[in-house]
Scaffold this active site. Structure first.
Site, mmCIF file in Angstrom:
data_model
loop_
_atom_site.group_PDB
_atom_site.id
_atom_site.type_symbol
_atom_site.label_atom_id
_atom_site.label_comp_id
_atom_site.label_asym_id
_atom_site.label_seq_id
_atom_site.Cartn_x
_atom_site.Cartn_y
_atom_site.Cartn_z
ATOM 1 N N ASP A 1 -0.412 -7.329 6.159
ATOM 2 C CA ASP A 1 -1.613 -6.520 5.942
ATOM 3 C C ASP A 1 -2.668 -7.458 5.354
ATOM 4 O O ASP A 1 -2.538 -7.927 4.226
ATOM 5 C CB ASP A 1 -1.289 -5.360 4.986
ATOM 6 C CG ASP A 1 -2.468 -4.397 4.799
ATOM 7 O OD1 ASP A 1 -3.629 -4.852 4.895
ATOM 8 O OD2 ASP A 1 -2.229 -3.214 4.537
ATOM 9 N N TYR B 1 0.848 -1.198 0.000
ATOM 10 C CA TYR B 1 0.000 0.000 0.000
ATOM 11 C C TYR B 1 0.886 1.252 0.000
ATOM 12 O O TYR B 1 1.765 1.398 0.851
ATOM 13 C CB TYR B 1 -0.879 -0.078 1.249
ATOM 14 C CG TYR B 1 -1.793 1.075 1.498
ATOM 15 C CD1 TYR B 1 -2.875 1.326 0.662
ATOM 16 C CD2 TYR B 1 -1.600 1.909 2.594
ATOM 17 C CE1 TYR B 1 -3.731 2.382 0.916
ATOM 18 C CE2 TYR B 1 -2.457 2.962 2.859
ATOM 19 C CZ TYR B 1 -3.522 3.194 2.014
ATOM 20 O OH TYR B 1 -4.368 4.237 2.263
HETATM 21 C C1 LIG Z 1 -6.738 1.590 2.698
HETATM 22 C C2 LIG Z 1 -5.677 0.647 3.049
HETATM 23 C C3 LIG Z 1 -4.832 0.900 4.128
HETATM 24 C C4 LIG Z 1 -4.921 2.164 4.940
HETATM 25 O O1 LIG Z 1 -6.133 2.310 5.604
HETATM 26 P P1 LIG Z 1 -6.654 3.756 6.033
HETATM 27 O O2 LIG Z 1 -7.695 3.472 7.048
HETATM 28 O O3 LIG Z 1 -7.173 4.428 4.786
HETATM 29 O O4 LIG Z 1 -5.488 4.493 6.618
HETATM 30 C C5 LIG Z 1 -3.867 -0.036 4.418
HETATM 31 N N1 LIG Z 1 -3.731 -1.170 3.700
HETATM 32 C C6 LIG Z 1 -4.537 -1.445 2.665
HETATM 33 C C7 LIG Z 1 -4.345 -2.712 1.904
HETATM 34 C C8 LIG Z 1 -5.536 -0.537 2.292
HETATM 35 O O5 LIG Z 1 -6.315 -0.812 1.236
#
Ligand SMILES: *Cc1c(COP(=O)(O)O)cnc(C)c1O
Length: 393
Positions: free
Chosen positions: A184, A112
């Protein structure tokens, strides 16, 4: 929902509906309300000295935030979870919990983008270096590890390009090296992938996406093993991150329906992704649950379902075609984020940010989040857009 034994045997659906709320503490009301509060009162000198109260100060949480943490901990099979203000905060806190000046981290080239910016800017200023690795590196990760390497960040699949990472292979390398593997898991949600059970140390969610599910709140979660918990919590505490009861309430509300939403998103997304593959203007669809995807075997081995987000490429055409495609969509709307009930379509250019492996795919790329609209309506919207794209060439 009190006995531990009971918790083990129950399905994810039941955990999502019953965990994280205690009606007996809320005058019988089903949901834990929004707690707003900084000060928590103590009654006696003994109470304030022993610090044994369930809540001590609002910045460390309240019953609304704790409810969310309880649910995510159970879903991820974690030791504990912390709710933080955003998905990006979850990434930054988790990384900071692993490093000090002079250390190095390895980050997947598919990560990301704002996380990359944090690593290249903030972490670099703190004296921590970042190297990017091929998301498909697998056990080859071992060759990149040096005595300075302290953590590896994975994102599977990558949320623009959808490579599946071999989490068990990465975990074996990080375990042998005595360093942390961070994953993630926003795309699959704990419904379809549980990275801790595959050997990861820390799991991150952009709760903003599938957990909230309605595009109306920001949140992140960090779930860890027992060994990784203290450093994560100390880092969060030191930085003063706090999530309000208002935001936590919306996360809890979203989580109640996560299981049925994920299944509906999955069904619609697969139908649209496989239909797109049959369209002559489409040169490639990037969705790991499709048999044509290069990582499909890995996907089938580790995941039990798939998410709402995928990309596709249309055959090369000038910018006017891209505008003709995207400017007149009637149901798909354009904007950042994903995970809501509404479908989204955004143009993407992954080649712009890659450094470890060059992105050489030709054509114009779009990322779709498939919402909960009627699937035939969505298909018709895309079919008309593809026709406009071809005509404008
Ligand atoms: C959107 C996203 C984030 C960050 O999330 P926010 O709440 O917008 O800060 C992190 N990892 C992935 C894969 C995302 O799609």
């Amino acid at each position: 929902m009190t006995s531990e034994a009971n918790k083990q045997a129950l399905s994810v659906e039941t955990l999502l509906t019953h965990l994280g709320r205690e009606p007996d503490d809320q005058f019988g009301f089903v949901n834990t309300p929004v707690y707003r509060g900084s000060t928590v009162l103590f009654k006696t000198l003994d109470d304030i000295e022993s610090q044994q109260q369930r809540f001590l100060y609002g910045r460390a949480g309240n019953p609304t935030t704790e409810g969310v943490e309880t649910i995510v901990t159970a879903l991820e099979g974690a030791y504990r979870t912390r709710l933080v203000p955003s998905g990006l905060a979850a990434i930054t806190i988790a990384i900071l919990s692993c490093v000090e000046a002079g250390d190095e981290i390895l980050v997947t080239d598919s990560a990301y983008e704002p996380g990359r910016k944090f690593a290249d800017g903030f972490l670099a200023r703190m004296g921590v270096t970042t190297r990017y690795y091929d998301p498909r590196i697998g056990a080859g990760l071992a060759e990149l590890i040096t005595p300075r390497t302290k953590a590896v960040l994975a994102e599977s699949p990558g949320s623009l390009t959808f490579e599946i990472q071999d989490i068990p292979a990465l975990a074996e390398v990080t375990r042998k090296a005595g360093i942390k593997l961070l994953v993630d898991n926003s795309w699959a949600s704990p419904l379809f992938l549980r990275p801790l059970s595959l050997g990861a140390d820390i799991v991150i969610h952009a709760g903003t996406k599938m957990f909230v599910g309605h595009s109306d709140a920001f949140a992140g979660t960090i779930s860890t093993t027992k060994e990784s918990w203290a450093a994560v919590e100390a880092t969060r505490g030191a930085l003063g991150f706090f999530t309000s009861g208002d935001e936590a309430y919306l996360v809890a509300r979203g989580l109640r329906t996560l299981a049925i939403r994920m299944k509906e998103h999955e069904r619609r997304t697969l139908e649209i992704a496989s239909w797109l593959e049959t369209q002559p203007e489409v040169s490639k669809v990037y969705h790991p649950a499709l048999p044509s995807h290069p990582d499909h075997a890995l996907f089938k081995r580790d995941f039990s379902g798939s998410g709402s987000l995928f990309s596709f490429t249309l055959k090369p055409a000038p910018r006017a075609s891209v505008a003709a495609f995207i400017d007149h969509l009637s149901l798909f709307t354009m904007g950042y984020s994903w995970g809501g009930y509404e479908s989204l379509c955004t143009p993407i250019t992954p080649g712009r940010i890659r450094t470890a492996v060059k992105w050489t795919e030709e054509g114009n790329m779009f990322r779709l989040h498939i919402g909960l609209e009627g699937v035939d309506d969505l298909k018709a919207d895309l079919a008309a857009a593809i026709e406009r794209y071809a005509r404008a060439r």
